[in-house]
Enzyme design. Structure first.
Site, PDB file in Angstrom:
ATOM      1  N   HIS A 464       0.831  -1.210   0.000  1.00 13.44           N
ATOM      2  CA  HIS A 464       0.000   0.000   0.000  1.00 13.44           C
ATOM      3  C   HIS A 464       0.864   1.259   0.000  1.00 13.44           C
ATOM      4  O   HIS A 464       0.681   2.148  -0.842  1.00 13.44           O
ATOM      5  CB  HIS A 464      -0.918   0.000   1.220  1.00 13.44           C
ATOM      6  CG  HIS A 464      -1.747   1.236   1.358  1.00 13.44           C
ATOM      7  ND1 HIS A 464      -3.053   1.311   0.926  1.00 13.44           N
ATOM      8  CD2 HIS A 464      -1.454   2.469   1.876  1.00 13.44           C
ATOM      9  CE1 HIS A 464      -3.524   2.526   1.169  1.00 13.44           C
ATOM     10  NE2 HIS A 464      -2.570   3.244   1.746  1.00 13.44           N
ATOM     11  N   GLU A 465       1.784   1.341   0.937  1.00 16.31           N
ATOM     12  CA  GLU A 465       2.592   2.557   1.036  1.00 16.31           C
ATOM     13  C   GLU A 465       3.480   2.738  -0.191  1.00 16.31           C
ATOM     14  O   GLU A 465       3.754   3.871  -0.602  1.00 16.31           O
ATOM     15  CB  GLU A 465       3.429   2.543   2.314  1.00 16.31           C
ATOM     16  CG  GLU A 465       2.611   2.602   3.590  1.00 16.31           C
ATOM     17  CD  GLU A 465       1.667   3.797   3.647  1.00 16.31           C
ATOM     18  OE1 GLU A 465       2.007   4.856   3.076  1.00 16.31           O
ATOM     19  OE2 GLU A 465       0.592   3.667   4.256  1.00 16.31           O
ATOM     20  N   HIS A 468       1.768   4.762  -2.778  1.00 13.78           N
ATOM     21  CA  HIS A 468       1.972   6.205  -2.609  1.00 13.78           C
ATOM     22  C   HIS A 468       3.343   6.609  -3.160  1.00 13.78           C
ATOM     23  O   HIS A 468       3.484   7.659  -3.799  1.00 13.78           O
ATOM     24  CB  HIS A 468       1.907   6.579  -1.132  1.00 13.78           C
ATOM     25  CG  HIS A 468       0.531   6.560  -0.542  1.00 13.78           C
ATOM     26  ND1 HIS A 468      -0.525   7.287  -1.065  1.00 13.78           N
ATOM     27  CD2 HIS A 468       0.044   5.928   0.556  1.00 13.78           C
ATOM     28  CE1 HIS A 468      -1.594   7.097  -0.315  1.00 13.78           C
ATOM     29  NE2 HIS A 468      -1.285   6.273   0.663  1.00 13.78           N
ATOM     30  N   HIS A 471       3.273   6.948  -6.813  1.00 10.37           N
ATOM     31  CA  HIS A 471       2.562   8.165  -7.196  1.00 10.37           C
ATOM     32  C   HIS A 471       3.534   9.351  -7.194  1.00 10.37           C
ATOM     33  O   HIS A 471       3.474  10.232  -8.067  1.00 10.37           O
ATOM     34  CB  HIS A 471       1.401   8.403  -6.226  1.00 10.37           C
ATOM     35  CG  HIS A 471       0.285   9.213  -6.785  1.00 10.37           C
ATOM     36  ND1 HIS A 471      -0.872   9.482  -6.083  1.00 10.37           N
ATOM     37  CD2 HIS A 471       0.131   9.846  -7.969  1.00 10.37           C
ATOM     38  CE1 HIS A 471      -1.682  10.212  -6.807  1.00 10.37           C
ATOM     39  NE2 HIS A 471      -1.089  10.469  -7.955  1.00 10.37           N
TER      40      HIS A 471
END
Length: 676
Positions: A464-465, A468, A471
């Site tokens: 998940h991290e 980011h 991104h």
């Protein structure tokens, strides 16, 4: 301090901050000069005798504040990841000064006049789409920051912003202190019956590090639920551990939560909004309070019904132990028992297959190579901000560098709980900068020489991290205003949630899920059982999340002037009104340690996780069924969405990928709510 390393741009690779040179005493002088320099730059823009142009006003504004940006990004990361007493003291001092600095810029009437003149003439300026969006977004930022308010209202706004900054910093520091104080200290390994041997060893190592040699310490994670609850056989210890979690900062942060919510409501009223939530959501993809109300309220009945069915199964398992009814500290324990019985799946037995280094390199990095062609080279010659922070250089498939990734994976006493991504350098075509991003997790450290074995939720968090991080790394915009994760709050979780899909993607899972001793892959039948077992527990997870989201919403839909006497009483009434007063399932965060909304920028925005999950679930279906290869799909997702940052309307990015508006059906199926 002529040798202050913040006073000039870093000469290291991709402007990685020179952590070997940075000392805590450098921060305050750098903040002070950075603010002074930016105000001088703003004064020069205002004093320009030439009529305002896009370049001499908007672009000049984008170029301003370079020194302040350098120190702020580094300090914010340290404030969260290595929070020493000196850093805490400076954070309390500098937060209101930074708020006042932002107000000094956005409430500068002459500066706003230049921006406004350009905005009014925007259709005649011949700007390209990104330039036009930058002008529009800057203008909106000035308006939402109070540029149009009366002088008296602006004065009150400055007071509110300074107090909010002070209170938010105090709230976070109180949570950190309460989490440290609430760690559960135990005298013997026997008390930890049910935990795996490596988890017991990690608790012993934690005791040694925290000054309790010979004892065993369970640190509090940032959420209400504590992962050890699923394994500890001692019911009394489970109750003690959960109580330590949910009672955190009750005395110190209750009054702060009340004041923060009240000040935010008052500020919203200055802008003509009925409450803080209306002010916030007006600039998000949801658009209106009613849209959020409709989505959240629509999910509650099905989620609660699903949780009630799960509770009935848990009660049957508990009855075999002579336990009548399911208390909150029993839920995770008997959920694990049901999973073992119904799905023949023991979560603890899976940990040897999820060794951190293998999950990182052969899972997270491998998936990024599979979908996007990335490669990663660790750079031990480059120092991070803490010995735990590892630096990796990231390259395109053709060897072109795209930035740096720092991984800081272990828990420590100076780090706040949870997991997050920060940027240390924003990507910007205008400034010629490539991104430098960092992921922070809180994985317990085992004794020296022992492997770091993850639970399944920690594997998910790692993926998940890193979503980011991608991104930020893939950002390809002209202006720092739009870089990376500078997107609406209810959109920012979407790419990270999409990245979770790779953890179970067959090719990726087979590559990293291998026993750390034997090297044997996770058996296929176990993978199938995991998929089936994932569905059980969705009721709990959805209710837990919705309770937190609606709690945040309740605090921030309070109108200005409404008195709140007691934070816990307000919380109980809010959960009851939402239909989520489920004693056995406390909210994912209770009010007094809900740092997302009281100390960070998720206020009236915690709904963003499930709002983004609508987009995420829909996009995962697109990845699986669009007829392209994984690399081709990754290329589309990167080009049309991940690289755009905030330079394009967020939902337009989604439509450019999927080809239509989002649909909720995939989310309902994933959460076990379809047809409920």
């Amino acid at each position: 301090m002529s040798d202050n390393p913040f006073f000039a741009a870093s000469t290291l690779v991709h402007e990685l901050p020179p952590f070997a040179e940075i000392r805590e005493e450098h921060y305050l002088p750098a903040f002070e000069r950075g603010m002074a320099d930016q105000l001088a730059e703003i004064a020069a823009i205002v004093a320009d005798p030439e009529a305002p142009t896009f370049d001499n006003t908007v672009v000049a504004l984008e170029r301003s504040g370079a020194l302040l940006g350098r120190v702020r990004l580094v300090f914010e990361n340290q404030d969260a990841s290595d929070n020493t007493p000196a850093v805490q003291e400076l954070s309390a001092r500098i937060s209101p000064r930074l708020a006042a600095h932002r107000d000094a810029i956005h409430l500068d009437a002459a500066l706003y006049a230049r921006v406004s003149a350009l905005y009014e003439a925007r259709d005649t300026l011949g700007l390209d789409p990104q330039d036009l969006r930058l002008l529009e977004r800057h203008h909106l930022r000035f308006v939402r920051a109070g540029a149009r308010l009366s002088a008296a209202d602006q004065d009150r706004l400055r007071e509110i912003n300074a107090q909010l900054a002070t209170d938010a910093t105090a709230f976070q520091q109180n949570v950190l202190a309460a989490s440290r104080a609430g760690a559960v200290v135990l005298d013997s390994a026997e008390q930890l019956d049910g935990l795996s041997a490596d988890a017991v060893a990690a608790a012993a190592e934690n005791g040694r590090v925290l000054g309790h040699p010979g004892k065993y310490v369970l640190n509090l994670k940032n959420t209400s639920h504590q992962s050890e609850l699923s394994r500890l056989t001692d019911r009394g210890l489970r109750a003690r551990l959960l109580a330590a979690s949910v009672d955190r900062a009750a005395d110190t942060n209750g009054p702060l939560a009340i004041r923060l919510a009240g000040l935010r409501a008052e500020r919203a009223a200055l802008f003509g909004y009925p409450n803080h939530a209306a002010y916030v959501v007006a600039d998000e993809t949801a658009g209106t309070v009613e849209a959020v109300d409709t989505m959240l309220a629509g999910l509650v009945p099905a989620a609660v019904a699903n949780a009630e069915r799960e509770a009935a199964r848990l009660a049957e398992a508990a009855a075999a132990d002579g336990v009548t009814g399911i208390a909150a500290h029993d839920w995770a324990y008997y959920s694990e028992r049901v999973r073992q019985s119904a799905y023949d799946l023991d979560a603890a037995s899976l940990r040897p297959y999820f060794e951190l280094e293998r999950v990182l390199r052969d899972g997270v990095f491998f998936a990024a190579g599979l979908a996007y062609g990335l490669t990663f080279t660790e750079r031990p010659d480059l120092l991070g901000y803490h010995p735990d922070a590892r630096v990796f250089e990231v390259f395109e498939a053709d060897g072109t560098p795209i930035g740096l990734f720092l991984g800081d994976f272990h828990a420590r006493d100076s780090k706040i709980g949870g997991a997050w991504m920060n940027e240390l350098v924003h990507q910007s075509g205008l400034l010629g900068q490539l991104p430098v991003v960092v992921n922070n997790l809180n994985i317990p450290r085992p004794p020296a020489g022992e492997p770091v074995l993850l639970i399944w939720d920690e594997v998910r968090t790692l993926f998940h991290e890193f979503g980011h991080a991608l991104h930020g790394l893939f950002s390809d915009v002209r202006y720092p205003f739009f870089a990376g994760t500078e997107v609406p709050r209810d959109f920012v979780e979407f790419p990270s949630q999409v990245n979770e899909m790779w953890m179970t993607w067959p090719e990726v899972l087979a590559n990293y899920a291998r026993h750390h001793v034997t090297g044997k892959p996770l058996p296929e039948e176990v993978v199938r059982k995991m998929a089936a077992a994932e569905k059980f527990g969705e009721g709990f997870k959805t209710v837990e999340y919705l309770a937190a989201a609606l709690l945040d919403w309740a605090w921030h839909t309070v109108p200005a002037g409404q008195e709140i006497a007691d934070a816990r009483e307000f919380e109980a009434a809010a959960l009851a009104a939402a239909g989520l007063a489920v004693p056995a399932i406390p909210p994912r965060y209770r009010s007094t340690y809900f740092t997302h909304v009281f100390a960070n920028d998720y206020s009236a925005g915690y709904y963003a996780y499930i709002w983004s999950e609508v987009l995420d679930a829909d996009t995962v279906e697109w990845f699986r069924g669009n007829g392209r290869t994984v690399r081709e799909s990754g290329g589309v997702f990167r080009a049309e969405l991940l690289s755009r940052g905030g330079s394009v309307d967020a939902l337009d990015c989604f439509r450019a990928v999927v080809g239509r508006d989002p649909e909720i059906a995939p989310l309902l199926a994933r959460r076990g709510l379809a047809g409920v």
